[in-house]
Design a protein around this motif. Structure first.
Motif, PDB file in Angstrom:
ATOM      1  N   CYS A   1       0.744  -1.197   0.057  1.00 53.19           N
ATOM      2  CA  CYS A   1       0.133   0.129   0.107  1.00 53.19           C
ATOM      3  C   CYS A   1       1.131   1.424   0.225  1.00 53.19           C
ATOM      4  O   CYS A   1       0.701   2.522  -0.616  1.00 53.19           O
ATOM      5  CB  CYS A   1      -0.704   0.251   1.321  1.00 53.19           C
TER       6      CYS A   1
ATOM      7  N   TYR B   1      -1.653   3.404  -1.170  1.00 50.54           N
ATOM      8  CA  TYR B   1      -3.071   3.607  -1.554  1.00 50.54           C
ATOM      9  C   TYR B   1      -3.479   4.917  -0.286  1.00 50.54           C
ATOM     10  O   TYR B   1      -3.046   4.944   0.191  1.00 50.54           O
ATOM     11  CB  TYR B   1      -3.105   1.879  -1.083  1.00 50.54           C
TER      12      TYR B   1
ATOM     13  N   VAL C   1      -6.411   5.124   2.243  1.00 52.55           N
ATOM     14  CA  VAL C   1      -7.678   5.427   2.837  1.00 52.55           C
ATOM     15  C   VAL C   1      -8.900   5.899   2.780  1.00 52.55           C
ATOM     16  O   VAL C   1     -10.311   5.444   2.283  1.00 52.55           O
ATOM     17  CB  VAL C   1      -7.513   5.277   4.269  1.00 52.55           C
TER      18      VAL C   1
ATOM     19  N   VAL D   1     -14.251   6.946   2.257  1.00 55.82           N
ATOM     20  CA  VAL D   1     -13.745   5.992   2.593  1.00 55.82           C
ATOM     21  C   VAL D   1     -13.466   5.020   0.992  1.00 55.82           C
ATOM     22  O   VAL D   1     -14.244   4.992   0.926  1.00 55.82           O
ATOM     23  CB  VAL D   1     -14.560   5.248   3.550  1.00 55.82           C
ATOM     24  N   ASN D   2     -12.445   4.488   0.586  1.00 54.26           N
ATOM     25  CA  ASN D   2     -11.372   4.129  -0.137  1.00 54.26           C
ATOM     26  C   ASN D   2     -12.414   2.510  -0.434  1.00 54.26           C
ATOM     27  O   ASN D   2     -12.572   1.892   0.552  1.00 54.26           O
ATOM     28  CB  ASN D   2      -9.962   4.029  -0.591  1.00 54.26           C
TER      29      ASN D   2
ATOM     30  N   ASN E   1     -10.268  -2.207   0.024  1.00 57.51           N
ATOM     31  CA  ASN E   1      -9.557  -2.049   1.070  1.00 57.51           C
ATOM     32  C   ASN E   1      -8.298  -2.042   0.592  1.00 57.51           C
ATOM     33  O   ASN E   1      -7.667  -2.801  -0.249  1.00 57.51           O
ATOM     34  CB  ASN E   1     -10.301  -2.967   2.483  1.00 57.51           C
ATOM     35  N   SER E   2      -7.808  -2.264   1.684  1.00 55.58           N
ATOM     36  CA  SER E   2      -5.907  -2.504   1.432  1.00 55.58           C
ATOM     37  C   SER E   2      -5.825  -4.011   0.790  1.00 55.58           C
ATOM     38  O   SER E   2      -5.043  -3.832   0.033  1.00 55.58           O
ATOM     39  CB  SER E   2      -5.530  -2.412   2.380  1.00 55.58           C
TER      40      SER E   2
END
Length: 96
Positions: free
Chosen positions: A21, A26, A28, A51-52, A55-56
């Motif tokens: 990430c 990446y 959040v 919010v992305n 997810n990670s």
């Protein structure tokens, strides 16, 4: 369809995901595509960020798949170029 798998020690999974990430950017929180700049920003009705939805873990998985795809295509392009014959240059001269 075949699967290509790797094993990561349970104690290392978080390290690997955090590194992927960080290295690939990446976030959040991402820009809200539905944000309306003509209205006042409001965290409930018109948030600038959201919010992305990825997810990670999903992000890291996508980046690994992309890495494999890019490397495969790059290799195949290199092989195809190497298989081509190099043409000789045309005979072009100055008529003077």
């Amino acid at each position: 369809m075949a699967q290509f798998c790797v094993n990561i020690e349970d104690s290392d999974v978080d390290r690997v995901i955090v590194a992927m990430c960080a290295n690939y950017g990446y976030e959040v929180m991402i820009n809200n595509p539905n944000f309306d700049p003509s209205l006042p920003a409001d965290p409930l009705t018109n948030p600038e960020k959201m919010v992305n939805p990825e997810n990670s873990l999903q992000f890291a998985n996508r980046k690994v798949r992309g890495f494999l795809t890019e490397n495969t295509v790059a290799y195949e392009i290199k092989q195809a170029k190497a298989a081509l014959s190099i043409p000789s240059g045309p005979d072009i001269s100055d008529p003077q």
